[in-house]
Design a protein around this motif. Structure first.
Motif, PDB file in Angstrom:
ATOM      1  N   LEU A 424       0.829  -1.205   0.000  1.00  0.00           N
ATOM      2  CA  LEU A 424       0.000   0.000   0.000  1.00  0.00           C
ATOM      3  C   LEU A 424       0.869   1.263   0.000  1.00  0.00           C
ATOM      4  O   LEU A 424       0.554   2.249  -0.671  1.00  0.00           O
ATOM      5  CB  LEU A 424      -0.919  -0.022   1.220  1.00  0.00           C
ATOM      6  N   HIS A 425       1.985   1.221   0.748  1.00  0.00           N
ATOM      7  CA  HIS A 425       2.882   2.386   0.804  1.00  0.00           C
ATOM      8  C   HIS A 425       3.483   2.675  -0.579  1.00  0.00           C
ATOM      9  O   HIS A 425       3.584   3.826  -0.996  1.00  0.00           O
ATOM     10  CB  HIS A 425       3.992   2.112   1.821  1.00  0.00           C
ATOM     11  N   HIS A 426       3.881   1.603  -1.286  1.00  0.00           N
ATOM     12  CA  HIS A 426       4.453   1.799  -2.621  1.00  0.00           C
ATOM     13  C   HIS A 426       3.427   2.419  -3.576  1.00  0.00           C
ATOM     14  O   HIS A 426       3.746   3.303  -4.368  1.00  0.00           O
ATOM     15  CB  HIS A 426       4.943   0.471  -3.180  1.00  0.00           C
ATOM     16  N   ARG A 427       2.162   1.948  -3.489  1.00  0.00           N
ATOM     17  CA  ARG A 427       1.146   2.512  -4.376  1.00  0.00           C
ATOM     18  C   ARG A 427       0.894   3.986  -4.064  1.00  0.00           C
ATOM     19  O   ARG A 427       0.739   4.828  -4.965  1.00  0.00           O
ATOM     20  CB  ARG A 427      -0.150   1.714  -4.223  1.00  0.00           C
ATOM     21  N   LEU A 428       0.811   4.270  -2.752  1.00  0.00           N
ATOM     22  CA  LEU A 428       0.620   5.682  -2.373  1.00  0.00           C
ATOM     23  C   LEU A 428       1.801   6.539  -2.840  1.00  0.00           C
ATOM     24  O   LEU A 428       1.624   7.683  -3.250  1.00  0.00           O
ATOM     25  CB  LEU A 428       0.457   5.797  -0.857  1.00  0.00           C
ATOM     26  N   GLN A 429       3.017   5.982  -2.752  1.00  0.00           N
ATOM     27  CA  GLN A 429       4.196   6.730  -3.185  1.00  0.00           C
ATOM     28  C   GLN A 429       4.130   7.042  -4.678  1.00  0.00           C
ATOM     29  O   GLN A 429       4.455   8.146  -5.116  1.00  0.00           O
ATOM     30  CB  GLN A 429       5.458   5.916  -2.870  1.00  0.00           C
ATOM     31  N   GLU A 430       3.688   6.065  -5.470  1.00  0.00           N
ATOM     32  CA  GLU A 430       3.567   6.288  -6.907  1.00  0.00           C
ATOM     33  C   GLU A 430       2.519   7.349  -7.212  1.00  0.00           C
ATOM     34  O   GLU A 430       2.709   8.227  -8.068  1.00  0.00           O
ATOM     35  CB  GLU A 430       3.193   4.975  -7.591  1.00  0.00           C
ATOM     36  N   ALA A 431       1.364   7.285  -6.487  1.00  0.00           N
ATOM     37  CA  ALA A 431       0.327   8.296  -6.706  1.00  0.00           C
ATOM     38  C   ALA A 431       0.837   9.691  -6.351  1.00  0.00           C
ATOM     39  O   ALA A 431       0.559  10.670  -7.042  1.00  0.00           O
ATOM     40  CB  ALA A 431      -0.916   7.957  -5.877  1.00  0.00           C
ATOM     41  N   LEU A 432       1.622   9.759  -5.260  1.00  0.00           N
ATOM     42  CA  LEU A 432       2.154  11.056  -4.847  1.00  0.00           C
ATOM     43  C   LEU A 432       3.152  11.590  -5.878  1.00  0.00           C
ATOM     44  O   LEU A 432       3.183  12.786  -6.169  1.00  0.00           O
ATOM     45  CB  LEU A 432       2.837  10.910  -3.487  1.00  0.00           C
ATOM     46  N   GLU A 433       3.994  10.719  -6.438  1.00  0.00           N
ATOM     47  CA  GLU A 433       4.927  11.147  -7.474  1.00  0.00           C
ATOM     48  C   GLU A 433       4.194  11.664  -8.708  1.00  0.00           C
ATOM     49  O   GLU A 433       4.604  12.651  -9.326  1.00  0.00           O
ATOM     50  CB  GLU A 433       5.843   9.991  -7.853  1.00  0.00           C
ATOM     51  N   GLN A 434       3.057  11.000  -9.085  1.00  0.00           N
ATOM     52  CA  GLN A 434       2.280  11.486 -10.224  1.00  0.00           C
ATOM     53  C   GLN A 434       1.745  12.888  -9.947  1.00  0.00           C
ATOM     54  O   GLN A 434       1.745  13.766 -10.812  1.00  0.00           O
ATOM     55  CB  GLN A 434       1.118  10.519 -10.502  1.00  0.00           C
ATOM     56  N   GLN A 435       1.254  13.064  -8.705  1.00  0.00           N
ATOM     57  CA  GLN A 435       0.724  14.380  -8.348  1.00  0.00           C
ATOM     58  C   GLN A 435       1.824  15.451  -8.399  1.00  0.00           C
ATOM     59  O   GLN A 435       1.603  16.565  -8.854  1.00  0.00           O
ATOM     60  CB  GLN A 435       0.121  14.327  -6.934  1.00  0.00           C
ATOM     61  N   ILE A 436       3.047  15.088  -7.930  1.00  0.00           N
ATOM     62  CA  ILE A 436       4.150  16.051  -7.943  1.00  0.00           C
ATOM     63  C   ILE A 436       4.517  16.410  -9.378  1.00  0.00           C
ATOM     64  O   ILE A 436       4.762  17.577  -9.714  1.00  0.00           O
ATOM     65  CB  ILE A 436       5.350  15.462  -7.186  1.00  0.00           C
ATOM     66  N   ARG A 437       4.543  15.398 -10.265  1.00  0.00           N
ATOM     67  CA  ARG A 437       4.881  15.684 -11.661  1.00  0.00           C
ATOM     68  C   ARG A 437       3.833  16.587 -12.302  1.00  0.00           C
ATOM     69  O   ARG A 437       4.139  17.496 -13.084  1.00  0.00           O
ATOM     70  CB  ARG A 437       4.987  14.371 -12.446  1.00  0.00           C
ATOM     71  N   ALA A 438       2.535  16.353 -11.942  1.00  0.00           N
ATOM     72  CA  ALA A 438       1.478  17.198 -12.484  1.00  0.00           C
ATOM     73  C   ALA A 438       1.651  18.641 -12.017  1.00  0.00           C
ATOM     74  O   ALA A 438       1.462  19.589 -12.779  1.00  0.00           O
ATOM     75  CB  ALA A 438       0.098  16.657 -12.065  1.00  0.00           C
ATOM     76  N   ARG A 439       2.033  18.812 -10.737  1.00  0.00           N
ATOM     77  CA  ARG A 439       2.234  20.175 -10.223  1.00  0.00           C
ATOM     78  C   ARG A 439       3.423  20.844 -10.937  1.00  0.00           C
ATOM     79  O   ARG A 439       3.385  22.033 -11.230  1.00  0.00           O
ATOM     80  CB  ARG A 439       2.505  20.132  -8.717  1.00  0.00           C
ATOM     81  N   GLN A 440       4.481  20.072 -11.178  1.00  0.00           N
ATOM     82  CA  GLN A 440       5.631  20.648 -11.881  1.00  0.00           C
ATOM     83  C   GLN A 440       5.251  21.082 -13.290  1.00  0.00           C
ATOM     84  O   GLN A 440       5.673  22.149 -13.768  1.00  0.00           O
ATOM     85  CB  GLN A 440       6.768  19.625 -11.936  1.00  0.00           C
ATOM     86  N   GLU A 441       4.455  20.259 -13.984  1.00  0.00           N
ATOM     87  CA  GLU A 441       4.016  20.651 -15.326  1.00  0.00           C
ATOM     88  C   GLU A 441       3.168  21.917 -15.273  1.00  0.00           C
ATOM     89  O   GLU A 441       3.275  22.815 -16.114  1.00  0.00           O
ATOM     90  CB  GLU A 441       3.219  19.506 -15.950  1.00  0.00           C
ATOM     91  N   GLU A 442       2.307  21.985 -14.243  1.00  0.00           N
ATOM     92  CA  GLU A 442       1.462  23.174 -14.100  1.00  0.00           C
ATOM     93  C   GLU A 442       2.317  24.422 -13.894  1.00  0.00           C
ATOM     94  O   GLU A 442       2.055  25.480 -14.475  1.00  0.00           O
ATOM     95  CB  GLU A 442       0.517  22.984 -12.910  1.00  0.00           C
TER      96      GLU A 442
END
Length: 608
Positions: A424-442
């Motif tokens: 579960l921690h690994h999945r949450l980590q991946e979701a958080l990385e996606q969110q960070i990449r989206a913020r960087q693109e924004e």
């Protein structure tokens, strides 16, 4: 290298004499005077500002010998060239500085200042290159014997014992010792001065032998008495003993040979010195003098062939090697004596230990019998105790096995739970990385939009400037209307090009706004995924027990957080530009340009 060491010894005395407080330091003003005098006597150019530059990083305080040494090496000793100066002048300068402070004989003043200077030079010649300079008793005895042999005086045993009792002598103690010995013997000052001068010329001046000899001329073939001075590599002859008028120099190298001649022309004890070009016929006063001169010339040739310039340097090195060998042998004897004493002490200790061992052996035999009886009793008691402990250990082992089985089950359950949490921690980590990449693109799109808006503002400012220029042109006189018409046509073309560029910038901004909208959609998707995994995480972290009700998903979620995002366009207050009415007499149409642009930015709500 030998010349550098000799100069350094004399300069060391001059430096220490300037240290009036015996602190090891000398003021810069005194060092300037000393350096100037050294440059003068050594015949080297003097740079007065070199000392200041060398010590520019230091304060204005005194300078130690270690601090002055780099300057001395770089600006003085490195520039010295042998043969360009007189070594005696350097010694006299340094002696003048140091004798005023240290050489103060009270009443026993037998040595003149010149004799003390020469003895000081002899002391420096025989002293080792270790500072402060000191002379070992063997070298001091050697020097005193040389002076005494010239004066045909023998040293007393008391003086020799007193000399050998000291570890080392300073030059001032040595001069005081010579004054005391000369005063106690009522020695003639003139004979003492002549002896000191002869020893000085022999050891410091490298004079192997000197004296009057008869020499046969090459042109007139007559016999003339000359003062000959033999040094390593050369034989010079002068008109008189003062050595001021040199009549010639004979090179004593490998191509030179000395032969004994028979008596003729009314001269006896003759010998000749043959070189490649000439043959010098010489007559000595007697056969002993002739043999001494021949031996001395052979020594000069040997020194010249080996590249050495001083016989006494070689003799000093031999005496130093002999002293080191004697010291080494003495240390070996001391070491052997110490080892013999240690061996004797060890033997005595071994004898005592052997005696004690015999007594201890007798006591051990008696104690062994008593120990055997006691051990038999202890073994019986120990066997009974071990049987009881064995029964208790078997019972404890059974209990331990049951407890271990229960704990193994619990550990297996915990391991499964940990693996689920790690997934579960690994999945949450991946979701958080996606969110960070989206913020960087924004953020990237926002920066691009800001840059485009800045470019648009620059274009608007340029259009306004063009409009103002057109208004100024309309106010000119009728006489310039024809020229203004041409310029207005050119301005109109520039305005058209600027309008086209503005349209391009707006089209680029619309594309960037579309990219920002896509990034926001990705950000909302990532936020939804994070919410979903937060719900799953809360469920796993808080499992439902028997008799409990599942909490609603709305309660498990974190409270929505409002995060502002960049909208397609940033809100700006509407801006009205001036309307430029360009009217010309030839019924040219006017242009009304509106450079304002209304952009609205709407915030987007993101629940993280």
């Amino acid at each position: 290298m030998a010349l550098r060491a000799a100069l350094l010894k004399s300069i060391w005395y001059a430096f220490t004499s300037l240290d009036t407080e015996d602190s090891g330091k000398v003021s810069k003003s005194q060092l300037k005077v000393l350096s100037h005098n050294l440059h003068s006597v050594l015949r080297i150019p003097h740079d007065p500002a070199a000392l200041e530059r060398h010590f520019s990083d230091d304060d204005d305080g005194p300078v130690s010998s270690q601090g002055y040494m780099p300057y001395l090496n770089q600006f003085i000793l490195d520039k010295v060239t042998e043969g360009t100066f007189v070594k005696e002048e350097v010694d006299e300068l340094c002696w003048t500085l140091c004798s005023k402070k240290n050489y103060r004989p009270d009443t026993l003043l037998v040595l003149t200042n010149q004799d003390a200077l020469r003895l000081w030079c002899l002391f420096n010649f025989l002293a080792d290159d270790k500072y402060p300079l000191a002379l070992v008793p063997e070298e001091a005895e050697y020097l005193l014997r040389k002076v005494s042999s010239v004066m045909t005086v023998e040293l007393s045993c008391v003086e020799l014992e007193e000399l050998q009792s000291r570890d080392a002598l300073s030059v001032w103690e040595f001069l005081e010792l010579v004054n005391t010995a000369a005063a106690s013997r009522d020695a003639d000052a003139e004979s003492l001065s002549m002896a000191v001068e002869k020893v000085y010329r022999e050891m410091v001046g490298n004079v192997l032998k000197e004296g009057y000899l008869w020499k046969k001329g090459h042109l007139r073939r007559n016999w003339t008495e000359r003062w000959f001075c033999l040094k390593p590599g050369s034989l010079s002859y002068y008109a008189s003993e003062d050595g001021k008028e040199c009549k010639g120099v004979i090179e004593m190298d490998q191509n030179c040979c000395v032969e004994v001649l028979s008596d003729r022309d009314g001269k006896r004890c003759m010998f000749c010195v043959k070189t490649l070009n000439k043959t010098f016929e010489i007559s000595a006063p007697d056969s002993r003098q002739r043999q001494e001169w021949i031996t001395a010339m052979a020594t000069a040739q040997r020194l010249s062939a080996s590249g050495r310039s001083s016989l006494h340097e070689e003799l000093k090195a031999r005496r130093r090697d002999q002293r080191e060998e004697r010291e080494r042998r003495r240390l070996l004897r001391v070491e052997e004596t110490r080892r013999l004493q240690e061996l004797q002490e060890e033997r005595e200790e071994q004898r005592v230990e052997l005696k004690l061992l015999k007594e201890a052996q007798m006591q051990t035999r008696v104690s062994q019998k008593e120990e055997e009886k006691r051990r038999s009793r202890q073994q019986e008691e120990l066997q009974n105790t071990l049987e009881k402990q064995l029964i208790q250990a078997q019972e404890a082992r059974a209990n331990l096995r049951a407890e271990v089985a229960v704990r193994d089950l619990e550990a297996e359950h915990q391991r499964r739970r940990i693996r689920e949490l790690e997934d579960l921690h690994h999945r949450l980590q991946e979701a958080l990385e996606q969110q960070i990449r989206a913020r960087q693109e924004e953020e990237t799109y926002r920066y691009t939009q800001t840059r485009l808006l800045a470019e648009e503002e620059e274009k608007v400012k340029s259009l306004l400037a063009l409009q103002e220029e057109q208004e100024e042109q309309l106010q000119q006189t009728q006489r310039e209307k024809l020229e203004l018409k041409l310029e207005m046509d050119k301005k109109s073309q520039d305005l058209d090009e600027a309008q086209k560029q503005l349209d391009k910038v707006r089209a680029s901004r619309r594309r960037v706004d579309q990219d920002i909208a896509a990034a926001q959609r990705k950000l909302r998707q990532a936020s939804t995924s994070v919410k979903h995994w937060n719900v799953q995480m809360n469920r796993l972290m808080h499992p439902i027990g028997p008799g409990e009700r599942r909490a609603s998903s709305g309660n498990l979620l974190a409270p929505p957080v409002r995060v502002p995002s960049v909208s397609e366009t940033e809100s700006r207050p509407p801006m009205k530009d001036k309307q430029n009415n360009l009217e010309c007499e030839d019924n040219s149409s006017g242009e009304n340009m509106d450079c304002g642009n209304n952009e609205n930015t709407e915030p987007t709500d993101l629940d993280v």
